[in-house]
Write a protein that holds these residues in place. Structure first.
Motif, short mmCIF file in Angstrom:
data_model
loop_
_atom_site.label_atom_id
_atom_site.label_comp_id
_atom_site.label_asym_id
_atom_site.label_seq_id
_atom_site.Cartn_x
_atom_site.Cartn_y
_atom_site.Cartn_z
N ARG A 86 0.80 -1.22 0.00
CA ARG A 86 0.00 0.00 0.00
C ARG A 86 0.84 1.28 0.00
NH1 ARG A 86 -5.78 0.33 2.62
NH2 ARG A 86 -6.10 -1.89 2.74
N GLU A 87 1.89 1.29 0.79
CA GLU A 87 2.72 2.48 0.88
C GLU A 87 3.36 2.81 -0.47
OE1 GLU A 87 6.63 4.07 3.30
OE2 GLU A 87 5.41 2.47 4.21
N GLN A 88 3.88 1.79 -1.13
CA GLN A 88 4.48 2.01 -2.45
C GLN A 88 3.39 2.41 -3.46
OE1 GLN A 88 6.68 -1.33 -3.98
NE2 GLN A 88 7.32 -0.23 -5.81
N ALA A 89 2.23 1.77 -3.37
CA ALA A 89 1.12 2.10 -4.28
C ALA A 89 0.70 3.56 -4.15
CB ALA A 89 -0.07 1.18 -4.01
N ALA A 90 0.70 4.07 -2.93
CA ALA A 90 0.29 5.46 -2.70
C ALA A 90 1.21 6.45 -3.41
CB ALA A 90 0.25 5.75 -1.20
N SER A 91 2.45 6.06 -3.67
CA SER A 91 3.37 6.94 -4.39
C SER A 91 3.19 6.84 -5.91
CB SER A 91 4.82 6.61 -4.01
OG SER A 91 5.19 5.35 -4.54
N ILE A 92 2.39 5.85 -6.36
CA ILE A 92 2.18 5.62 -7.80
C ILE A 92 0.79 6.09 -8.25
CG2 ILE A 92 2.08 3.85 -9.62
CD1 ILE A 92 3.90 2.12 -7.80
N VAL A 93 -0.23 5.77 -7.45
CA VAL A 93 -1.63 6.02 -7.85
C VAL A 93 -2.42 6.66 -6.72
CG1 VAL A 93 -1.63 4.08 -9.47
CG2 VAL A 93 -2.41 3.71 -7.13
N ASP A 94 -3.57 7.22 -7.07
CA ASP A 94 -4.50 7.78 -6.10
C ASP A 94 -5.26 6.62 -5.45
OD1 ASP A 94 -6.48 9.12 -4.70
OD2 ASP A 94 -7.53 9.82 -6.50
N LEU A 95 -5.21 6.53 -4.14
CA LEU A 95 -5.87 5.44 -3.43
C LEU A 95 -7.16 5.90 -2.73
CD1 LEU A 95 -2.78 3.65 -1.83
CD2 LEU A 95 -3.98 3.09 -3.96
N SER A 96 -7.65 7.09 -3.08
CA SER A 96 -8.82 7.63 -2.38
C SER A 96 -10.09 6.80 -2.57
CB SER A 96 -9.08 9.08 -2.80
OG SER A 96 -9.39 9.15 -4.18
N LYS A 97 -10.19 6.05 -3.64
CA LYS A 97 -11.38 5.22 -3.88
C LYS A 97 -11.18 3.77 -3.41
CE LYS A 97 -13.23 7.27 -8.11
NZ LYS A 97 -13.58 6.85 -9.46
N LEU A 98 -10.05 3.49 -2.82
CA LEU A 98 -9.75 2.13 -2.37
C LEU A 98 -10.71 1.74 -1.26
CD1 LEU A 98 -7.47 0.15 -3.19
CD2 LEU A 98 -6.28 0.87 -1.13
N PRO A 99 -11.35 0.56 -1.36
CA PRO A 99 -12.25 0.12 -0.29
C PRO A 99 -11.48 -0.06 1.03
CG PRO A 99 -12.32 -1.39 -2.16
CD PRO A 99 -11.26 -0.38 -2.44
N GLU A 100 -12.17 0.15 2.14
CA GLU A 100 -11.53 0.02 3.45
C GLU A 100 -10.94 -1.36 3.67
OE1 GLU A 100 -13.73 1.30 6.88
OE2 GLU A 100 -14.50 3.06 5.81
N ASN A 101 -11.59 -2.37 3.13
CA ASN A 101 -11.13 -3.75 3.35
C ASN A 101 -10.12 -4.22 2.29
OD1 ASN A 101 -12.86 -3.97 1.17
ND2 ASN A 101 -13.86 -5.82 1.88
N ALA A 102 -9.53 -3.29 1.55
CA ALA A 102 -8.56 -3.67 0.52
C ALA A 102 -7.36 -4.35 1.16
CB ALA A 102 -8.11 -2.44 -0.26
N SER A 103 -6.80 -5.29 0.45
CA SER A 103 -5.64 -6.03 0.94
C SER A 103 -4.43 -5.12 1.09
CB SER A 103 -5.33 -7.19 -0.01
OG SER A 103 -5.15 -6.70 -1.31
N GLU A 104 -3.44 -5.57 1.83
CA GLU A 104 -2.22 -4.81 2.05
C GLU A 104 -1.39 -4.75 0.76
OE1 GLU A 104 0.48 -2.37 3.54
OE2 GLU A 104 -1.39 -2.88 4.54
N THR A 105 -1.46 -5.81 -0.03
CA THR A 105 -0.79 -5.84 -1.32
C THR A 105 -1.79 -5.41 -2.38
OG1 THR A 105 0.65 -7.65 -0.64
CG2 THR A 105 0.39 -7.31 -3.01
N LEU A 106 -1.39 -4.48 -3.22
CA LEU A 106 -2.27 -3.98 -4.28
C LEU A 106 -1.73 -4.33 -5.65
CD1 LEU A 106 -3.09 -0.46 -2.84
CD2 LEU A 106 -4.41 -2.56 -2.60
N ARG A 107 -2.64 -4.48 -6.57
CA ARG A 107 -2.31 -4.81 -7.96
C ARG A 107 -2.39 -3.52 -8.77
NH1 ARG A 107 -6.10 -7.07 -12.08
NH2 ARG A 107 -4.89 -8.31 -13.53
#
Length: 157
Positions: A86-107
């Protein structure tokens, strides 16, 4: 590398239209400085996306949106997937629409160097597999521009 555990996905997309949604979203971000679609319904027969805008795009702008999406499709960009925390993803994409229950690893799905988005849906391997993007209609109400569109299947695949 071990396959990461992701949230389950409750629908099956038609890959050409779903990939086109990513391209349309990035085109809108670049042309209008808006967010990605706030609401989308993607189907094989017809799709629609809603964007928060200050005013309705002109017919010239609508033509330019369609042309830019088709330019990206025709350019044959690779569609690639990477798994990041998630931390690395936040530097690449906007995570504002990510569901609360999203996994720690993102695709993260990348369309060449044109777009990157956290997504668990199905996509084509290359934009040249998509076909032709066609805007069917659009309207503007209460700050929301709704665009209805479809992908005309590529008969040369």
């Amino acid at each position: 590398m071990e396959e990461p555990i992701l949230n389950s996905h409750n629908k099956t997309e038609w890959e050409p239209a779903h990939t086109t949604e990513h391209i349309l979203n990035q085109t809108m971000v670049r042309m209008f400085g808006c967010s990605r679609s706030r609401n989308a319904h993607i189907e094989r027969k017809k799709s629609k996306c809603d964007y928060l805008l200050d005013s309705c795009p002109t017919e010239e702008q609508v033509t330019a949106i369609e042309a830019k999406v088709n330019e990206i499709i025709i350019s044959g960009l690779p569609v690639t997937i990477e798994f990041v925390d998630r931390e690395q993803a936040a530097s690449i994409v906007d995570l504002s629409k990510l569901p609360e229950n999203a996994s720690e690893t993102l695709r993260i799905v990348r369309i060449g160097d044109y777009d990157a988005c956290a997504c668990i849906g199905a996509h084509v391997n290359c934009t040249s597999e998509i076909g032709i993007f066609k805007i069917l209609s659009h309207d503007f109400n209460d700050g929301i521009w709704r665009v209805r569109w479809k992908v005309i299947e590529n008969i040369h695949q």
